[in-house]
Write an enzyme that holds these catalytic residues in place. Structure first.
Site, mmCIF file in Angstrom:
data_model
loop_
_atom_site.group_PDB
_atom_site.id
_atom_site.type_symbol
_atom_site.label_atom_id
_atom_site.label_comp_id
_atom_site.label_asym_id
_atom_site.label_seq_id
_atom_site.Cartn_x
_atom_site.Cartn_y
_atom_site.Cartn_z
ATOM 1 C CB CYS A 50 -0.991 -0.052 1.152
ATOM 2 S SG CYS A 50 -2.455 0.934 0.805
ATOM 3 C CG HIS A 96 -3.583 -3.754 3.142
ATOM 4 N ND1 HIS A 96 -2.652 -3.260 4.023
ATOM 5 C CD2 HIS A 96 -4.208 -2.677 2.610
ATOM 6 C CE1 HIS A 96 -2.721 -1.938 4.039
ATOM 7 N NE2 HIS A 96 -3.655 -1.553 3.189
ATOM 8 C CD GLU A 109 -1.085 -6.424 5.095
ATOM 9 O OE1 GLU A 109 -0.838 -6.668 3.890
ATOM 10 O OE2 GLU A 109 -1.373 -5.277 5.517
HETATM 11 N N1 GLN Z 1 -2.044 6.617 2.829
HETATM 12 C C1 GLN Z 1 -2.136 5.885 1.621
HETATM 13 C C2 GLN Z 1 -3.502 6.011 0.966
HETATM 14 O O1 GLN Z 1 -4.455 6.395 1.580
HETATM 15 C C3 GLN Z 1 -1.801 4.425 1.851
HETATM 16 C C4 GLN Z 1 -2.759 3.712 2.742
HETATM 17 C C5 GLN Z 1 -2.247 2.411 3.284
HETATM 18 O O2 GLN Z 1 -1.037 2.170 3.293
HETATM 19 N N2 GLN Z 1 -3.138 1.583 3.767
HETATM 20 O O3 GLN Z 1 -3.642 5.730 -0.200
#
Ligand code: GLN
Length: 535
Positions: free
Chosen positions: A382, A508, A510
């Site tokens: 992310c 994600h 994980e």
């Molecule tokens: N802050 C970033 C976004 O909102 C990444 C979010 C995250 O890592 N879950 O896109």
């Protein structure tokens, strides 16, 4: 009829109610029952999505896009079945429903009160998943008995026992038996008090699970049985384990499954089927390889903030017969080049963590540069993927001060920008791009090698995304989009050509790794860390 088990906690928090609930569920699943676990949290937030990791650890996202408590992650990792919004309810959500009904006029003429209106809503939610889908529903009650905010939940339990009947209902109370080193003794008094507190609310525990650092003697079991009004066989020892994945085995030895089966008058096999689980434990205990993987984040003093990442490494490590030593590194400390070299030089792999806001961003970008230039396997999750894009823009494409608009809204090179549908959203709760979305993989990608499939589904939690305007320039220089969302053409995976293993994912992975299905990307990443081990 669906049977209900409630897990309450006493004496202190952090005793591992979630792990006990998940372990019991695993055993019952092994007996052939369809089981799910849900968590009721007594705080007022509607969900934990707006809580920061210092307050609440990781926010776990389900397929249906619910932002939930991290214990749901344990439930999925143990049971290997997905959870949903229904599996996590807070006081905020209960009150919100009741207040909305009141405004709609559903209680017209009546005074709306904690009993019966709030308790009715708690009971409705506690039994919502019942019916044909599950034989057994385990409900973990957040908080500790004695908290003011837990009272309506205990009242709901008291009422439910009457409504469901003794053989459809079971309360398991988890407490602590502290060891006093000076007296060389285990002490039962705090447990007696906490059971008394439960009884004052009209709830009699059926089974007592005693967390302890030393084995509890027969005498202690006898004493607890007498004072707490239960049978001695229903006093279960939960001794500290070296891994949470050992707990189902410990509970099996203590016959927790049998005690519950007896109370609920269930018919079962003599022993639960745990073949895959034991196989995993064997691999975990006897690794033949070892790698050091740096986890670059900003909450490193708080392992709960990256709970699912740590667990995914446990699963994927075992799948590779490898001990994965995860080394938490504070990204802010990497802003100084000397410290960066020192911190990263012994690593066999680098993972850059998800996150929000600008703190620690530059250190993350520098760690990625190090991984790219030194051919060290890299997984960016992310924000970690977004930082990989920024790093490449700045250091390979020569886009000076390229950034995500989350960090620098006025940047000349907004290589990561806010998603179109996010632009007019003002509210913070539950408004990100959340939950499972499909992603189509290119056949020649590392991702495809890992998943062995062209269409995958992964969970998201973000507002920003790769800016497709720049894609051609990136691809020309070797960073390419190997996975895209088929509907919206959003870039979900970026990979680097000419590097042993460099994958950034907007989702994600994980969150979907379980004991019995370790996540393919993590398995592949750890595999490449082993293969490329230079030190
Ligand atoms: N802050 C970033 C976004 O909102 C990444 C979010 C995250 O890592 N879950 O896109």
């Amino acid at each position: 009829m669906t049977k209900y088990i409630f897990v309450t906690g006493g004496v202190t928090s952090s005793l591992g109610k979630g792990i006990i609930a998940a372990s019991l569920a695993k055993l019952l699943q092994g007996h052939g029952f369809k089981v799910t676990i849900q968590k009721f949290d007594p705080y007022i937030n509607v969900d934990p999505g707006t809580l920061n990791p210092y307050e609440h650890g990781e926010c776990y996202v389900t397929d249906d896009g619910a932002e939930t408590d991290l214990d749901l992650g344990h439930y999925e990792r143990f049971l290997n079945t997905p959870t949903s919004q229904e599996n996590n309810v807070t006081t905020g959500r209960i009150y919100q429903t009741v207040i909305n009904k009141e405004r709609a006029g559903e209680f017209l003429g009546k005074t709306v009160q904690v009993i019966p209106h709030i308790t009715d809503e708690i009971k409705r939610r506690m039994t919502l998943l019942g019916g044909k889908n599950y034989d057994i529903i385990i409900t973990e009650l957040g908080g500790t008995v004695g908290d003011i905010e837990s009272l309506p939940y205990l009242e709901a339990l008291r009422q439910l026992r009457m409504e469901l009947g003794d053989h459809n209902y079971c309360t398991v109370h988890l407490t602590l038996i502290p060891y006093l080193a000076a007296a060389k003794e285990l002490k039962t008094k705090p447990t007696q008090h906490s059971v008394k507190e439960l009884q004052e609310s009209g709830v009699q525990p059926d089974i007592l699970v005693c967390r302890t650092e030393k084995p509890i003697t027969d005498e202690i079991r006898q004493k607890l049985a007498l004072f707490c009004n239960l049978s001695k066989d229903n006093v279960i020892e939960a001794i500290d384990a070296d891994t949470i994945y050992e707990v189902p085995i410990l509970m099996l030895k203590e016959k927790l499954d049998q005690r519950v089966i007896k109370q609920l008058k269930l018919k079962s096999k003599s022993a639960p089927e745990l073949k895959a689980w034991r196989e995993f434990l064997k691999n975990l205990r006897h690794p033949i390889y070892e790698v050091n993987i740096g986890l670059i984040g900003k909450y490193n003093e708080l392992p709960d903030a990256y709970k699912s990442i740590y667990e995914a490494f446990v699963h994927s490590g075992a799948a590779n017969m490898c001990k994965v030593k995860v080394i938490a590194i504070h990204s802010e400390s990497l802003e100084d080049p000397e410290k960066l070299n020192q911190a990263l030089k012994g690593l066999n792999g680098i993972l850059v963590a998800p996150g929000f806001g600008e703190r620690g961003i530059e250190g993350k970008i520098e760690a990625i540069r190090y991984a790219r230039e030194n051919q060290i396997p890299f997984l960016g999750i992310c924000l970690g993927m977004q930082c990989a894009v920024v790093e490449f823009a700045r250091n390979v494409l020569g886009m000076k001060k390229a950034a995500s608009t989350e960090v620098d809204p006025k940047t000349k090179f907004p290589v990561i920008h806010m998603m179109t549908e996010q632009r007019n959203i003002k509210e913070k709760g539950g408004t990100m791009r959340l939950g499972a979305y499909e992603c189509k993989l290119s056949k020649t990608s590392k991702a495809h090698q890992a998943y062995k499939s062209t269409l995958i589904s992964e969970r998201h939690r973000h507002r920003y995304e790769f800016n497709n305007q720049y894609l051609a320039e990136f691809e020309e220089k070797g960073m390419w989009a190997s996975g895209k969302n088929p509907e919206k053409n959003l870039v979900e995976i970026m990979e680097l050509k000419g590097h042993p293993w460099f994958v950034g994912v907007q989702f994600h992975p994980e969150l979907k790794s379980t004991v019995e299905t370790p996540h393919p990307l993590f398995v592949s990443f750890v595999g490449s860390c082993i293969r490329n081990k230079k030190i």
